[in-house]
Scaffold this motif. Structure first.
Motif, mmCIF file in Angstrom:
data_model
loop_
_atom_site.group_PDB
_atom_site.id
_atom_site.type_symbol
_atom_site.label_atom_id
_atom_site.label_comp_id
_atom_site.label_asym_id
_atom_site.label_seq_id
_atom_site.Cartn_x
_atom_site.Cartn_y
_atom_site.Cartn_z
ATOM 1 N N GLY A 26 0.788 -1.224 0.000
ATOM 2 C CA GLY A 26 0.000 0.000 0.000
ATOM 3 C C GLY A 26 0.820 1.273 0.000
ATOM 4 N N MET A 27 2.145 1.155 -0.137
ATOM 5 C CA MET A 27 3.027 2.320 -0.016
ATOM 6 C C MET A 27 3.762 2.578 -1.330
ATOM 7 N N ILE A 28 4.262 3.794 -1.466
ATOM 8 C CA ILE A 28 5.192 4.122 -2.535
ATOM 9 C C ILE A 28 6.430 4.753 -1.911
ATOM 10 N N LEU A 29 7.555 4.543 -2.561
ATOM 11 C CA LEU A 29 8.835 5.072 -2.087
ATOM 12 C C LEU A 29 9.166 6.312 -2.914
ATOM 13 N N VAL A 30 9.441 7.410 -2.225
ATOM 14 C CA VAL A 30 9.630 8.695 -2.896
ATOM 15 C C VAL A 30 10.970 9.300 -2.504
ATOM 16 N N ARG A 31 11.721 9.726 -3.502
ATOM 17 C CA ARG A 31 12.939 10.488 -3.230
ATOM 18 C C ARG A 31 12.564 11.964 -3.225
ATOM 19 N N ASN A 32 12.654 12.580 -2.060
ATOM 20 C CA ASN A 32 12.241 13.971 -1.915
ATOM 21 C C ASN A 32 13.150 14.917 -2.695
ATOM 22 N N HIS A 33 12.509 15.911 -3.310
ATOM 23 C CA HIS A 33 13.243 17.039 -3.885
ATOM 24 C C HIS A 33 13.176 18.237 -2.932
ATOM 25 N N TYR A 34 11.970 18.454 -2.379
ATOM 26 C CA TYR A 34 11.762 19.533 -1.419
ATOM 27 C C TYR A 34 10.783 19.067 -0.344
ATOM 28 N N SER A 35 10.949 19.587 0.852
ATOM 29 C CA SER A 35 9.946 19.413 1.903
ATOM 30 C C SER A 35 9.748 20.753 2.591
ATOM 31 N N LEU A 36 8.546 20.957 3.104
ATOM 32 C CA LEU A 36 8.174 22.241 3.698
ATOM 33 C C LEU A 36 8.192 22.149 5.216
ATOM 34 N N ILE A 37 8.775 23.141 5.859
ATOM 35 C CA ILE A 37 8.703 23.255 7.311
ATOM 36 C C ILE A 37 7.438 24.027 7.666
ATOM 37 N N SER A 38 6.591 23.408 8.471
ATOM 38 C CA SER A 38 5.385 24.085 8.946
ATOM 39 C C SER A 38 5.744 24.875 10.197
ATOM 40 N N ALA A 39 5.771 26.187 10.058
ATOM 41 C CA ALA A 39 6.222 27.031 11.166
ATOM 42 C C ALA A 39 5.365 26.843 12.403
ATOM 43 N N GLY A 40 4.049 26.665 12.218
ATOM 44 C CA GLY A 40 3.167 26.523 13.370
ATOM 45 C C GLY A 40 3.319 25.198 14.070
ATOM 46 N N THR A 41 3.034 24.113 13.344
ATOM 47 C CA THR A 41 3.057 22.780 13.950
ATOM 48 C C THR A 41 4.457 22.376 14.384
ATOM 49 N N GLU A 42 5.422 22.499 13.484
ATOM 50 C CA GLU A 42 6.781 22.062 13.814
ATOM 51 C C GLU A 42 7.443 23.005 14.809
ATOM 52 N N GLY A 43 7.115 24.278 14.719
ATOM 53 C CA GLY A 43 7.656 25.208 15.709
ATOM 54 C C GLY A 43 7.202 24.850 17.105
ATOM 55 N N VAL A 130 11.298 8.804 1.476
ATOM 56 C CA VAL A 130 10.173 8.565 2.375
ATOM 57 C C VAL A 130 9.285 7.480 1.768
ATOM 58 N N SER A 131 8.656 6.694 2.635
ATOM 59 C CA SER A 131 7.694 5.675 2.220
ATOM 60 C C SER A 131 6.324 6.144 2.683
ATOM 61 N N VAL A 132 5.422 6.399 1.730
ATOM 62 C CA VAL A 132 4.169 7.087 2.025
ATOM 63 C C VAL A 132 2.985 6.256 1.542
ATOM 64 N N PRO A 133 1.904 6.140 2.341
ATOM 65 C CA PRO A 133 0.705 5.430 1.885
ATOM 66 C C PRO A 133 0.135 6.078 0.626
ATOM 67 N N LYS A 134 -0.438 5.262 -0.256
ATOM 68 C CA LYS A 134 -0.866 5.776 -1.563
ATOM 69 C C LYS A 134 -1.937 6.856 -1.450
ATOM 70 N N ASN A 135 -2.814 6.770 -0.442
ATOM 71 C CA ASN A 135 -3.853 7.784 -0.311
ATOM 72 C C ASN A 135 -3.343 9.111 0.232
ATOM 73 N N LEU A 136 -2.081 9.146 0.618
ATOM 74 C CA LEU A 136 -1.470 10.394 1.071
ATOM 75 C C LEU A 136 -0.484 10.936 0.040
ATOM 76 N N CYS A 137 -0.628 10.471 -1.186
ATOM 77 C CA CYS A 137 0.185 10.956 -2.300
ATOM 78 C C CYS A 137 -0.716 11.336 -3.466
ATOM 79 N N VAL A 138 -0.321 12.347 -4.219
ATOM 80 C CA VAL A 138 -1.030 12.705 -5.452
ATOM 81 C C VAL A 138 -0.014 12.842 -6.580
ATOM 82 N N LYS A 139 -0.418 12.349 -7.753
ATOM 83 C CA LYS A 139 0.455 12.430 -8.920
ATOM 84 C C LYS A 139 0.447 13.850 -9.468
ATOM 85 N N LEU A 140 1.628 14.326 -9.865
ATOM 86 C CA LEU A 140 1.788 15.684 -10.382
ATOM 87 C C LEU A 140 2.075 15.656 -11.878
ATOM 88 N N SER A 141 1.933 16.793 -12.471
ATOM 89 C CA SER A 141 2.314 16.946 -13.868
ATOM 90 C C SER A 141 3.822 16.779 -14.008
#
Length: 724
Positions: A26-43, A130-141
């Motif tokens: 049920g997972m896909i393996l993704v090599r990240n190019h960018y990730s976002l820091i959430s200032a509120g939650t992660e702070g 990262v290994s992410v469940p398929k329903n938490l991923c969306v395909k991009l152009s």
């Protein structure tokens, strides 16, 4: 690979070398190019981790109560182990990223290697892979701007807040709080034809919103703000107010009521208290107050997020995945542009500086991205091996140990009881998450860590495998270890289905060279249990085992028949085994009845077993009692002797008109004796600690208990059920 982590104990942050995660079903393996820091939650997360223990306790009163409950029931040693496991572990950070698919599980059809994707959830962390469940991923152009796509999670959260507001073309919405989430909310509102009023206490954020996403941007403290909003809305007030702020103040919720029109809607997206003033605004205007749940329907639902089960669009139009997709389509069509939000970009190796900026506010910021080096070769990072000579060692190995799964139970009751040295070596540990594998390896001194079970099975220096993963994986790992010629310790249950049991039985029977197989039935190894058994020759005995099990929520993985197997298979096996060991013969029949339960959990049951030597036993397993009442009580009658074992703390025996008592200063359910005895048997040889037929028989009995509940009849417990 490299991953950013922090420790809850002191907030220490590190970019660690960790193993690459596995591609689970049920997972896909993704090599990240960018990730976002959430200032509120992660702070907030980082601030909490860097605070003192007293401050941590004040922020987590529920967890403090859990610690106190553990202290009362299990004593200071187990409580200390449980707390330190949490505090010392490397915790991942981040939950929004974008990158390229490099692996796809066999049961996933929606993605291909090479696809660009946006990822969300706790597995979409600040890591190279990262290994992410398929329903938490969306395909991009293929032409997607991954810098903007990395805003995936925050975009979906903003999208869900807008949907909760339920606005129409031409209506007006105020956004209180113009940080990252507020800016995204305002962008989406304007793209949908809604007029936006932006409000914040930060002048810089107000100015930014005025330039990019708000038709009217106001400082909360400026004079006449209410009149400005009334003029902008032609005296009507805002049709809706979305609160995207994070504060302990009641001002946002009360001010929302002030500026909202009669019968309008207030939506809470941010972290604010909701103890609003009922009168005059909320009551007299008959306002609706809504809470927006993160990314949308499916969030926090294991069936949706973990098992990949989708909701039909005709019934649930906007799931969290479809919200993410809608956000990415807005980016692709350029109806919104979030590039102005990115004020800082840091390389992964410099990510700690990003959090220093976040915590110290040393410069203005909105969106902070982490960028990953795509030229780094990670092909050899499937495992992480330590080069420290002290870890590698050179002594002859009698028990080379590998661990598969190392959660709370393993770190509280198994690993601390393995005494290394004298030929006992902790070789490798495998868990499904890289940070967990690294945490356990560092804490206990394993030679390597990995996220792949094959690395454990293929290591020639490992002759013994401990399996302490989730219940649904036990059978596959047991079969893999046996086929690899390893000795096996597996936490209960052995498996979840009769078919899995048959396969294990056949593999074991076909082995030319016998290997030890022990299931974690620890209660028979408890000191007071062994003292109890000395007072009874082998049957016939009359036995009662009462268990005040306590309630486990319906949505817990333990209650899931496919994952945890339910509580009869998952835990009642302990008590069946105990009575089997105590009377010295195998069960012949089992009869089980369950109390009616609207959730159909089958965890308040009474079962009766008859044994080959004439013994009888009853297990009363109750999930509807009070947790302050002691959990386990065993009564045994036979040979003109009666005995009571209370919660593995005290043993009372009545024999020949005399009463004797034994007490333990702490509860001891036998884990230490079980583990040390197993290791000793591996080193020195000897018979199996629990006969294979006993293990098989107990497992069949749990399946028989469920069958008996369904049929209303007694069920035979016979080895012939798994023998063709």
């Amino acid at each position: 690979m490299q991953q950013l982590t922090q420790k809850l104990k002191n907030g220490e942050m590190q970019v660690l070398d960790v193993p690459v995660p596995q591609v689970a079903p049920g997972m896909i393996l993704v090599r990240n190019h960018y990730s976002l820091i959430s200032a509120g939650t992660e702070g907030s997360t980082v601030k909490s981790a860097r605070s003192g223990f007293i401050a941590k306790a004040k922020e987590r009163p529920q967890q403090v109560r859990q610690v106190l409950d553990t202290l009362r029931s299990q004593g200071i040693t187990q409580t200390y182990r449980a707390v330190m496991k949490k505090l010392d572990a490397y915790s991942p950070l981040g939950y929004s990223s974008a990158g390229e698919v490099i692996g796809v599980a066999a049961d996933v059809q929606e993605f291909r290697v090479g696809d660009l994707v946006g990822c969300a959830g706790l597995t979409a962390s600040h890591a190279e892979v990262v290994s992410v469940p398929k329903n938490l991923c969306v395909k991009l152009s293929p032409k997607a701007d991954l810098c903007q796509s990395a805003y995936n999670t925050l975009g979906a959260i903003a999208m869900q807040g807008v949907r909760q507001a339920d606005l129409r073309l031409g209506e007006t919405c105020a956004v209180i709080g113009l940080g990252l989430l507020g800016q995204l909310t305002a962008l989406i509102l304007r793209a949908s034809g809604v007029r936006v009023v932006g409000i914040d206490i930060d002048s810089a954020m107000v100015e930014t919103a005025s330039k990019h996403c708000a038709d009217l941007a106001l400082h909360r403290n400026q004079s006449g703000i209410e009149n400005r909003i009334q003029q902008f809305t032609d005296g009507l007030g805002c049709d809706a107010v979305i609160i995207a702020a994070a504060t302990s103040s009641l001002d946002p919720i009360n001010f929302a009521g002030t500026i909202c029109r009669k019968r309008g809607t207030v939506v809470v997206v941010g972290a604010v208290p909701t103890g609003f003033d009922r009168d005059p605004h909320y009551y007299r205007k008959e306002l609706q107050l809504k809470m927006s749940c993160s990314y949308g329907p499916g969030r926090y639902e294991s069936g949706y997020e973990e098992k990949g089960l989708d909701y039909p669009a005709a019934y649930v139009r906007w799931t969290e995945n479809r919200n993410m997709l809608a956000f990415q389509q807005l980016l692709e069509s350029k109806r919104i542009d979030v590039s102005y939000l990115t004020t800082h970009t840091f390389k992964l190796i410099d990510a700690i500086k990003a959090y220093d900026l976040l915590m110290n506010k040393s410069a203005p910021f909105v969106g902070i991205l982490i960028e990953y080096d795509q030229t780094r070769d990670i092909s050899k990072d499937a495992t992480f091996k330590y080069t420290d000579p002290a870890r590698i060692g050179s002594a002859s190995v009698k028990a080379g140990i590998g661990f598969i799964g190392a959660g709370s139970y393993a770190q509280s009751h198994l690993l601390p009881n393995i005494q290394t040295g004298d030929g006992v070596v902790l070789r490798g540990v495998m868990t499904t998450t890289p940070t967990s594998a690294k945490s356990v390896a560092d804490r206990y001194g394993f030679r390597f860590c990995t996220c792949r079970s094959e690395d454990i099975f293929s290591d020639a220096a490992i002759n013994t495998v401990f399996i302490a993963s989730r219940h649904d994986t036990h059978a596959a790992y047991v079969k893999g270890a046996l086929l690899a010629g390893r000795n096996v310790f597996v936490e209960k249950p052995l498996c979840l289905t009769i078919e899995e049991l048959r396969e294990i039985f056949e593999i074991r029977q076909s082995m030319v060279e016998s290997r030890h197989l022990l299931i974690g039935f620890n209660r028979r190894f408890a000191p007071l249990s062994m003292e109890l058994k000395k007072n009874f020759s082998n049957g016939p005995l009359a036995m009662t085992y009462r268990v005040n099990a306590g309630a486990v929520p319906k949505d817990s993985w333990i209650q899931d028949p496919q994952v945890g197997g339910g509580r009869i298979i998952g835990e009642v096996c302990h008590f069946i085994d105990f009575m089997t060991w105590l009377n010295g013969s195998l069960p012949l029949y089992i009869n089980c009845v369950a109390m009616d339960d609207p959730n159909h959990l089958l965890d308040t049951v009474i079962m009766t077993l008859t044994y080959g030597n004439g013994s009888i036993g009853t297990v009363s397993y109750f999930a509807n009692g009070d947790k302050s009442f002691p959990k386990e009580r065993i009564e045994v009658f036979g040979n003109n002797c009666s005995a009571v074992l209370d919660d593995f703390r005290s043993l009372t025996i009545h024999s020949r008109g005399k009463k004797s008592e034994s007490r333990s200063s702490t509860q001891d359910k036998g884990q230490k004796n079980m583990v040390s005895s197993f290791i000793s048997t591996i080193k020195k040889g000897g018979p199996e600690l629990i006969g294979f037929n006993e293990i098989i028989s107990t497992t069949i009995a749990t399946f028989g208990a469920l069958e008996s509940i369904r049929s209303g009849q007694s069920v035979s417990v016979d080895l012939s059920r798994i023998i063709h």
